[in-house]
Motif scaffolding. Structure first.
Motif, mmCIF file in Angstrom:
data_model
loop_
_atom_site.group_PDB
_atom_site.id
_atom_site.type_symbol
_atom_site.label_atom_id
_atom_site.label_comp_id
_atom_site.label_asym_id
_atom_site.label_seq_id
_atom_site.Cartn_x
_atom_site.Cartn_y
_atom_site.Cartn_z
ATOM 1 N N LEU A 92 0.823 -1.216 0.000
ATOM 2 C CA LEU A 92 0.000 0.000 0.000
ATOM 3 C C LEU A 92 0.854 1.262 0.000
ATOM 4 C CD1 LEU A 92 -2.862 -1.045 2.433
ATOM 5 C CD2 LEU A 92 -2.987 -0.798 -0.063
ATOM 6 N N LEU A 93 1.948 1.239 0.734
ATOM 7 C CA LEU A 93 2.852 2.389 0.763
ATOM 8 C C LEU A 93 3.414 2.657 -0.627
ATOM 9 C CD1 LEU A 93 4.500 4.573 2.230
ATOM 10 C CD2 LEU A 93 6.220 2.814 2.667
ATOM 11 N N LEU A 94 3.899 1.618 -1.303
ATOM 12 C CA LEU A 94 4.449 1.787 -2.644
ATOM 13 C C LEU A 94 3.379 2.269 -3.622
ATOM 14 C CD1 LEU A 94 6.783 -1.325 -2.780
ATOM 15 C CD2 LEU A 94 7.504 1.064 -2.899
ATOM 16 N N GLN A 95 2.180 1.703 -3.530
ATOM 17 C CA GLN A 95 1.087 2.138 -4.402
ATOM 18 C C GLN A 95 0.754 3.610 -4.179
ATOM 19 O OE1 GLN A 95 -1.654 -1.239 -3.420
ATOM 20 N NE2 GLN A 95 -2.128 -1.079 -5.594
ATOM 21 N N THR A 96 0.712 4.024 -2.936
ATOM 22 C CA THR A 96 0.388 5.413 -2.605
ATOM 23 C C THR A 96 1.436 6.363 -3.176
ATOM 24 O OG1 THR A 96 -0.761 4.729 -0.596
ATOM 25 C CG2 THR A 96 -0.044 7.024 -0.712
ATOM 26 N N ILE A 97 2.694 6.009 -3.053
ATOM 27 C CA ILE A 97 3.767 6.866 -3.559
ATOM 28 C C ILE A 97 3.755 6.911 -5.082
ATOM 29 C CG2 ILE A 97 6.277 7.133 -3.750
ATOM 30 C CD1 ILE A 97 6.449 5.826 -0.913
ATOM 31 N N LEU A 98 3.556 5.765 -5.722
ATOM 32 C CA LEU A 98 3.725 5.667 -7.171
ATOM 33 C C LEU A 98 2.481 5.990 -7.992
ATOM 34 C CD1 LEU A 98 5.952 2.478 -7.146
ATOM 35 C CD2 LEU A 98 6.679 4.824 -7.674
ATOM 36 N N MET A 140 14.999 -3.297 -6.237
ATOM 37 C CA MET A 140 14.783 -4.305 -5.203
ATOM 38 C C MET A 140 14.406 -3.553 -3.931
ATOM 39 S SD MET A 140 15.322 -6.991 -6.972
ATOM 40 C CE MET A 140 15.445 -8.426 -5.936
ATOM 41 N N VAL A 141 13.343 -4.005 -3.290
ATOM 42 C CA VAL A 141 12.826 -3.375 -2.081
ATOM 43 C C VAL A 141 12.764 -4.468 -1.030
ATOM 44 C CG1 VAL A 141 10.891 -2.131 -1.083
ATOM 45 C CG2 VAL A 141 11.456 -1.790 -3.484
ATOM 46 N N SER A 142 13.673 -4.409 -0.050
ATOM 47 C CA SER A 142 13.778 -5.539 0.860
ATOM 48 C C SER A 142 14.147 -5.121 2.275
ATOM 49 C CB SER A 142 14.845 -6.516 0.335
ATOM 50 O OG SER A 142 14.963 -7.622 1.186
ATOM 51 N N ALA A 143 13.781 -5.958 3.217
ATOM 52 C CA ALA A 143 14.216 -5.779 4.597
ATOM 53 C C ALA A 143 15.644 -6.288 4.766
ATOM 54 C CB ALA A 143 13.285 -6.521 5.546
ATOM 55 N N LEU A 144 16.116 -7.054 3.791
ATOM 56 C CA LEU A 144 17.469 -7.619 3.845
ATOM 57 C C LEU A 144 18.475 -6.547 3.441
ATOM 58 C CD1 LEU A 144 16.660 -11.012 2.092
ATOM 59 C CD2 LEU A 144 16.829 -10.558 4.546
ATOM 60 N N ILE A 161 10.488 1.735 3.539
ATOM 61 C CA ILE A 161 10.742 2.617 2.407
ATOM 62 C C ILE A 161 10.408 4.058 2.783
ATOM 63 C CG2 ILE A 161 10.027 3.206 0.043
ATOM 64 C CD1 ILE A 161 11.754 0.685 0.341
ATOM 65 N N ALA A 162 11.349 4.927 2.512
ATOM 66 C CA ALA A 162 11.123 6.362 2.694
ATOM 67 C C ALA A 162 10.801 6.950 1.329
ATOM 68 C CB ALA A 162 12.359 7.024 3.281
ATOM 69 N N LYS A 163 9.721 7.691 1.252
ATOM 70 C CA LYS A 163 9.280 8.283 -0.016
ATOM 71 C C LYS A 163 10.409 9.057 -0.681
ATOM 72 C CE LYS A 163 5.774 11.322 -2.020
ATOM 73 N NZ LYS A 163 4.557 12.103 -1.764
ATOM 74 N N ILE A 164 11.149 9.833 0.086
ATOM 75 C CA ILE A 164 12.217 10.655 -0.479
ATOM 76 C C ILE A 164 13.280 9.795 -1.160
ATOM 77 C CG2 ILE A 164 13.557 10.816 1.659
ATOM 78 C CD1 ILE A 164 14.114 13.767 0.836
ATOM 79 N N HIS A 165 13.603 8.636 -0.580
ATOM 80 C CA HIS A 165 14.620 7.763 -1.178
ATOM 81 C C HIS A 165 14.108 7.091 -2.448
ATOM 82 C CE1 HIS A 165 16.360 7.670 3.078
ATOM 83 N NE2 HIS A 165 17.108 8.460 2.335
ATOM 84 N N LEU A 166 12.844 6.687 -2.432
ATOM 85 C CA LEU A 166 12.260 6.074 -3.624
ATOM 86 C C LEU A 166 12.217 7.085 -4.766
ATOM 87 C CD1 LEU A 166 10.921 3.771 -5.149
ATOM 88 C CD2 LEU A 166 8.747 4.428 -4.089
ATOM 89 N N LEU A 167 11.765 8.289 -4.489
ATOM 90 C CA LEU A 167 11.697 9.316 -5.529
ATOM 91 C C LEU A 167 13.088 9.689 -6.037
ATOM 92 C CD1 LEU A 167 8.838 11.608 -4.180
ATOM 93 C CD2 LEU A 167 8.703 9.761 -5.874
ATOM 94 N N GLU A 168 14.067 9.679 -5.163
ATOM 95 C CA GLU A 168 15.448 9.950 -5.569
ATOM 96 C C GLU A 168 15.930 8.885 -6.552
ATOM 97 O OE1 GLU A 168 19.486 9.512 -3.147
ATOM 98 O OE2 GLU A 168 18.292 11.237 -2.488
ATOM 99 N N GLU A 169 15.611 7.617 -6.270
ATOM 100 C CA GLU A 169 16.000 6.534 -7.189
ATOM 101 C C GLU A 169 15.281 6.661 -8.523
ATOM 102 O OE1 GLU A 169 18.451 4.554 -7.151
ATOM 103 O OE2 GLU A 169 19.049 4.852 -5.081
ATOM 104 N N LEU A 170 14.003 7.033 -8.493
ATOM 105 C CA LEU A 170 13.264 7.206 -9.737
ATOM 106 C C LEU A 170 13.889 8.320 -10.580
ATOM 107 C CD1 LEU A 170 9.560 6.874 -8.548
ATOM 108 C CD2 LEU A 170 11.017 5.126 -9.602
#
Length: 130
Positions: free
Chosen positions: A14-20, A89-93, A115-124
């Motif tokens: 849900l977090l990933l869906q909300t961000i993306l 890759m999105v992992s707890a590992l 996942i932090a939104k800022i880090h995901l958006l930075e990668e995008l």
């Protein structure tokens, strides 16, 4: 941007869906086998995914194995870098072995949970998807 989120944990999904959701269409797979099938169908329909957010610890087929199969599907259909899907890759590992395996299998980025939104958006942005 067409995105496939491969995540068996509801909260993370849900977090990933909300961000993306603001960046395009998002589809969901809850295990590695569903992910590979979703990618196959998207390629065959002529609308391959541009982004795949892929967990490592998944039922049925691990994220590592799913990534290998996804890259093989792309190659079979003549889709090579830079036209292939960008895989984060999105992992707890967070250990070096899993990170190394992920990049060896040709992921494009690796983020650890939560996942932090800022880090995901930075990668995008780094992947030139947004």
């Amino acid at each position: 941007m067409r995105t496939l989120i491969v995540e068996d944990d509801l909260t993370s999904r849900l977090l990933l869906q909300t961000i993306l959701q603001d960046y395009g269409t998002t589809h969901v797979a809850v295990d590695g086998l569903e992910a590979v099938e979703a990618v196959r169908l998207a390629i065959l329909s002529g609308e391959p995914y541009e982004l795949i957010c892929l967990d490592i610890m998944l039922p049925e087929l691990s994220g590592h194995d799913a990534l290998k199969q996804i890259r093989a599907l792309e190659e079979t259909h003549g889709i090579f870098s830079p036209a292939n899907a960008k895989v984060i890759m999105v992992s707890a590992l967070n250990d070096l072995k899993n990170i190394h395996v992920a990049f060896h299998n040709l992921c494009d980025a690796y983020l650890t949970k939560p996942i932090a939104k800022i880090h995901l958006l930075e990668e995008l942005k780094n992947l030139k998807l947004i």
